[in-house]
Scaffold this motif. Structure first.
Motif: not given
Length: 100
Positions: A39-47, A58-67, A82-90
């Motif tokens: 997850v950290l690798a996807l985040t850092v690479a995506g950013l 980042l969309l792959l990460l969002a899909a995983f988090l949404a699942w 609410l927190l999960r929705l905010l993180v996925i939305g961000l």
């Protein structure tokens, strides 16, 4: 749902839950630190990637988090939802800014 927001234990699993069962079983066998690193690798690479590939990661990460959020939704308190929705939305917002 019960009056306190909990889902009764006697409800039938949804199609998504049935589909996700084997995948979650495989994920449960992976060491937790490996999932964190992935997850950290996807985040850092995506950013860090300033091209379309960064947005796709980042969309792959969002899909995983949404699942994971959808699967845990019935047992979450409103604040947790609410927190999960905010993180996925961000994550989705940042991904789309990289795709445009």
């Amino acid at each position: 749902m019960d009056h306190d927001g909990r889902v009764p234990n006697d409800r039938r699993p949804t199609a998504l839950e049935r589909f996700s069962g084997p995948l979650l079983l495989k994920l449960s066998r992976v060491p937790r630190w490996m999932l964190l690193v992935a997850v950290l690798a996807l985040t850092v690479a995506g950013l860090l990637l300033e091209n379309v590939l960064g947005g796709v990661l980042l969309l792959l990460l969002a899909a995983f988090l949404a699942w994971l959020a959808v699967l845990g939704w019935p047992s979450l308190a409103p604040v947790g939802r609410l927190l999960r929705l905010l993180v996925i939305g961000l994550v989705v917002y940042v991904a789309f800014t990289k795709l445009i």
